[in-house]
Write a protein that holds these residues in place. Sequence first.
Motif, short mmCIF file in Angstrom:
data_model
loop_
_atom_site.label_atom_id
_atom_site.label_comp_id
_atom_site.label_asym_id
_atom_site.label_seq_id
_atom_site.Cartn_x
_atom_site.Cartn_y
_atom_site.Cartn_z
N UNK A 3 0.84 -1.19 0.00
CA UNK A 3 0.00 0.00 0.00
C UNK A 3 0.88 1.25 0.00
N UNK A 4 0.56 2.19 -0.90
CA UNK A 4 1.30 3.46 -0.99
C UNK A 4 0.30 4.60 -1.10
N UNK A 5 0.82 5.81 -0.95
CA UNK A 5 -0.01 6.98 -1.24
C UNK A 5 -0.21 7.13 -2.74
N UNK A 6 0.90 6.94 -3.50
CA UNK A 6 0.87 7.10 -4.95
C UNK A 6 1.60 5.94 -5.59
N UNK A 18 8.15 12.44 -11.25
CA UNK A 18 7.00 12.66 -10.38
C UNK A 18 7.19 11.90 -9.06
N UNK A 19 7.76 10.69 -9.12
CA UNK A 19 7.99 9.93 -7.90
C UNK A 19 9.00 10.63 -6.99
N UNK A 20 10.07 11.13 -7.58
CA UNK A 20 11.12 11.82 -6.82
C UNK A 20 10.57 13.06 -6.13
N UNK A 21 9.80 13.84 -6.87
CA UNK A 21 9.25 15.07 -6.28
C UNK A 21 8.26 14.76 -5.15
N UNK A 22 7.44 13.74 -5.35
CA UNK A 22 6.47 13.39 -4.30
C UNK A 22 7.17 12.83 -3.06
N UNK A 23 8.16 11.98 -3.26
CA UNK A 23 8.87 11.39 -2.12
C UNK A 23 9.59 12.46 -1.32
N UNK A 24 10.17 13.44 -1.99
CA UNK A 24 10.84 14.52 -1.27
C UNK A 24 9.87 15.29 -0.38
N UNK A 103 16.02 7.30 -12.14
CA UNK A 103 15.31 6.33 -11.33
C UNK A 103 16.06 6.03 -10.04
N UNK A 104 17.37 5.92 -10.10
CA UNK A 104 18.16 5.68 -8.89
C UNK A 104 18.08 6.88 -7.95
N UNK A 105 17.99 8.08 -8.52
CA UNK A 105 17.84 9.26 -7.67
C UNK A 105 16.51 9.22 -6.93
N UNK A 106 15.47 8.77 -7.61
CA UNK A 106 14.17 8.64 -6.95
C UNK A 106 14.24 7.62 -5.82
N UNK A 107 14.91 6.50 -6.07
CA UNK A 107 15.04 5.47 -5.03
C UNK A 107 15.79 6.02 -3.82
N UNK A 108 16.82 6.82 -4.06
CA UNK A 108 17.59 7.41 -2.97
C UNK A 108 16.75 8.37 -2.14
N UNK A 109 15.70 8.93 -2.77
CA UNK A 109 14.80 9.84 -2.04
C UNK A 109 13.74 9.10 -1.25
N UNK A 111 11.72 6.41 -2.72
CA UNK A 111 10.74 5.73 -3.56
C UNK A 111 11.03 4.23 -3.57
N UNK A 112 9.98 3.43 -3.43
CA UNK A 112 10.11 1.98 -3.55
C UNK A 112 10.03 1.62 -5.03
N UNK A 113 11.12 1.13 -5.59
CA UNK A 113 11.21 0.83 -7.01
C UNK A 113 11.20 -0.67 -7.23
N UNK A 114 10.31 -1.13 -8.10
CA UNK A 114 10.24 -2.55 -8.47
C UNK A 114 10.49 -2.66 -9.97
N UNK A 115 11.64 -3.22 -10.35
CA UNK A 115 11.96 -3.44 -11.75
C UNK A 115 11.54 -4.84 -12.16
N UNK A 116 11.35 -5.05 -13.45
CA UNK A 116 10.87 -6.34 -13.92
C UNK A 116 9.46 -6.63 -13.44
N UNK A 117 8.69 -5.58 -13.22
CA UNK A 117 7.33 -5.71 -12.65
C UNK A 117 6.32 -5.20 -13.66
N UNK A 118 6.10 -5.96 -14.71
CA UNK A 118 5.12 -5.54 -15.71
C UNK A 118 3.72 -5.51 -15.10
#
Length: 363
Positions: A3-6, A18-24, A103-109, A111-118
Amino acid sequence: MTVSDVLVVGGGPAGSTVAWRLARAGARVTVLDAARFPRVKLCAGWVTPAALADLELDPSAYPHTIQPFSAVSVAVGDVEHETHWERTASYGIVRAEFDTFLLRRAAAAGVQVHEGARVREVREVPGGVEAASDAGTFTAGVVVGAGGHGCPVARAFGRTRVEEQVVVTQESETRVGAERLRALTPRHGWPELIAEPDFKGYGWYFTKGDFLNIGVGALGGESVRRRLERLLARLAASGRLPDDLALTPFRGHAYAIRRGQPRRVGGERFALVGDAAGLARDVSGEGIGPAVRSACLAAEALLGGGPAAYAARIEAAFGRSAGALARLARYLPGVLIVAAARLACTRPGLRRRLVLEGAFGIG
């Protein structure tokens, strides 16, 4: 179930921004992307100073390929026309590097990033949205569609209108080495654009650092494969593409160009950004700038007013009507379109203002 906000579907420049800005700002954000980064992304590969400002990215601090340029050539028939600026007009980048960095910058902020997640399905549920993916099921109050032309969020929530049209491209990007590339073209570091005879598309030869990007895109008419064959023959004849230079295989890609406001870009539980919203620039197909700008607008809307306010922000930023070149393409007979496009590409002032700065956003 996570569960996430966005929830953001797509981790390219629009989704990661958008993920990076929201996470910040303190939001709980999850990004799902079908690929694993770094991944190949078809794109001629340049970013404008305005896009870098939206990204809050200083080009001197960017750790990967970034090729400033202050000139562009546009070929019409056998004549190559140059346009120069007194300052840096834009920057060449390699999308595999650029997208991974963002994308890595967003993760550092945070953001929960899931790759290979179609993402297989997106649907509205009580209190929010739910996405079924290869990495599991995710729920959030709001979903942002940033998955490009075939984005599952756009399929689920966006309404496509008749004015939306699709550009088809073929492209290759190859690491060659800067020394050899400088020997192949007198315009190393510039985008070299080649207008198609029917002006329904264009090809490009873009050297940026060690990399060579070649491609062609078109909106209807002759097949893109035939257009590519003609482009490669032209480049070979000019010496820019010698027989012993092995290119990476060409790959195809499609995206929608903006003619008016082609999709329903926002609602109570969703927002579409970048190519998922059909925001690529008409005529040129340039998409990174609109992707990043729309991501910033989406983040602002989600942080203050909700996704329903996003559509109004997009209309205010991009307008409902296309630019001057696009209006010509819509309303003039074919023979007059070709004549007008030829004039725009060959007259220095028109080429700078209407084609390069207007349609491409360069400079």
